[in-house]
Design an enzyme around this catalytic site. Sequence first.
Site, PDB file in Angstrom:
ATOM      1  CE  LYS A  13      -2.499  -0.486   4.068  1.00  0.00           C
ATOM      2  NZ  LYS A  13      -1.352  -2.028   4.127  1.00  0.00           N
ATOM      3  NE  ARG A  88      -4.204  -1.389  10.134  1.00  0.00           N
ATOM      4  CZ  ARG A  88      -2.930  -0.960   9.600  1.00  0.00           C
ATOM      5  NH1 ARG A  88      -3.364   0.253   8.869  1.00  0.00           N
ATOM      6  NH2 ARG A  88      -1.898  -1.032   9.518  1.00  0.00           N
ATOM      7  NE  ARG A 127       7.576  -4.010   5.403  1.00  0.00           N
ATOM      8  CZ  ARG A 127       6.334  -3.810   5.454  1.00  0.00           C
ATOM      9  NH1 ARG A 127       5.870  -3.521   4.241  1.00  0.00           N
ATOM     10  NH2 ARG A 127       5.582  -3.422   6.227  1.00  0.00           N
ATOM     11  NE  ARG A 131       5.985  -0.499  10.205  1.00  0.00           N
ATOM     12  CZ  ARG A 131       5.417  -0.236   8.560  1.00  0.00           C
ATOM     13  NH1 ARG A 131       4.706  -0.400   7.738  1.00  0.00           N
ATOM     14  NH2 ARG A 131       3.975  -1.042   9.777  1.00  0.00           N
ATOM     15  NE  ARG A 142       2.076  -4.456  11.135  1.00  0.00           N
ATOM     16  CZ  ARG A 142       2.936  -4.662  10.506  1.00  0.00           C
ATOM     17  NH1 ARG A 142       4.742  -5.276  11.379  1.00  0.00           N
ATOM     18  NH2 ARG A 142       3.637  -4.419   9.248  1.00  0.00           N
TER      19      ARG A 142
HETATM   20  P1  AMP Z   1       0.401   0.729   8.673  1.00  0.00           P
HETATM   21  O1  AMP Z   1       2.031   2.101   8.814  1.00  0.00           O
HETATM   22  O2  AMP Z   1      -0.900   1.419   7.813  1.00  0.00           O
HETATM   23  O3  AMP Z   1       1.259  -0.674   8.140  1.00  0.00           O
HETATM   24  O4  AMP Z   1       0.772   1.060  10.664  1.00  0.00           O
HETATM   25  C1  AMP Z   1       1.519   0.445  11.343  1.00  0.00           C
HETATM   26  C2  AMP Z   1       0.870   0.386  12.674  1.00  0.00           C
HETATM   27  O5  AMP Z   1      -0.051   1.764  12.845  1.00  0.00           O
HETATM   28  C3  AMP Z   1      -0.661  -0.627  12.945  1.00  0.00           C
HETATM   29  O6  AMP Z   1      -0.001  -1.738  13.009  1.00  0.00           O
HETATM   30  C4  AMP Z   1      -1.414   0.393  13.644  1.00  0.00           C
HETATM   31  O7  AMP Z   1      -0.819  -0.352  14.971  1.00  0.00           O
HETATM   32  C5  AMP Z   1      -1.083   1.696  13.696  1.00  0.00           C
HETATM   33  N1  AMP Z   1      -2.221   2.019  12.918  1.00  0.00           N
HETATM   34  C6  AMP Z   1      -2.189   2.568  11.721  1.00  0.00           C
HETATM   35  N2  AMP Z   1      -3.909   2.801  10.544  1.00  0.00           N
HETATM   36  C7  AMP Z   1      -4.546   2.933  12.078  1.00  0.00           C
HETATM   37  C8  AMP Z   1      -5.657   2.753  12.170  1.00  0.00           C
HETATM   38  N3  AMP Z   1      -6.018   3.300  10.633  1.00  0.00           N
HETATM   39  N4  AMP Z   1      -6.585   2.615  12.690  1.00  0.00           N
HETATM   40  C9  AMP Z   1      -5.609   2.353  13.912  1.00  0.00           C
HETATM   41  N5  AMP Z   1      -4.084   1.531  14.328  1.00  0.00           N
HETATM   42  C10 AMP Z   1      -3.760   2.150  13.113  1.00  0.00           C
END
Ligand code: AMP
Length: 185
Positions: A13, A88, A127, A131, A142
């Site tokens: 994404k 989400r 990757r 992180r 996740r």
């Molecule tokens: P991402 O970079 O989108 O994979 O997000 C990394 C982490 O940020 C996720 O595993 C959640 O802990 C938190 N996070 C990001 N976006 C959201 C969201 N819309 N709702 C809740 N937690 C989020």
Amino acid sequence: MKLILFGPPGAGKGTQASLISEHYSIPHLSTGEIFREAIRNETPLGKKVKGMLDAGELVPDQTVVDLVADELKSDTYEEGYILDGFPRTVAQAEAFDDQLKKQNETLTAFISLQVPEEELVKRILSRGEGRSDDTEEGVRNRLAVYERETRPVKDHYAAQGLVFEVNGIGTVEEIFSRIRSVIEK
Ligand code: AMP
């Protein structure tokens, strides 16, 4: 043009949202990036969410909804945007829909990247982005959270006729070209 880019962790994404942002000159809003930056800068938000991100748990809906509503107030987003990582949960989607409605705005499309689960784990662990949530346990959690909380968001938008599926297997360019054909249709 207001887009949501949707998909499981590891679907690509972030990469595709950046390409869309550049190609169509619309800002890319990644909630995960905002949280990671807050953690790096040790802000109050960063301190609040660090443990959740490390564990692969979701940040509470209200925190995310308020954050996005606040961010989207900026003029930068007037002409449109691409959302990556939000909404989400169905509760976040409902709150976001209400917000759009109040402003007399509509979502253009919900683009869903499809990648089989075995490929996702492989991709994330290889990757090497460093992180803090990219450990085997973090990734598994996740994915479980995605299945439980996030996948239903797609049904929510499917009911509004906004979902476009894109095959997320292939090179970055191949996938981006599929996304472009969906957007330009
Ligand atoms: P991402 O970079 O989108 O994979 O997000 C990394 C982490 O940020 C996720 O595993 C959640 O802990 C938190 N996070 C990001 N976006 C959201 C969201 N819309 N709702 C809740 N937690 C989020």
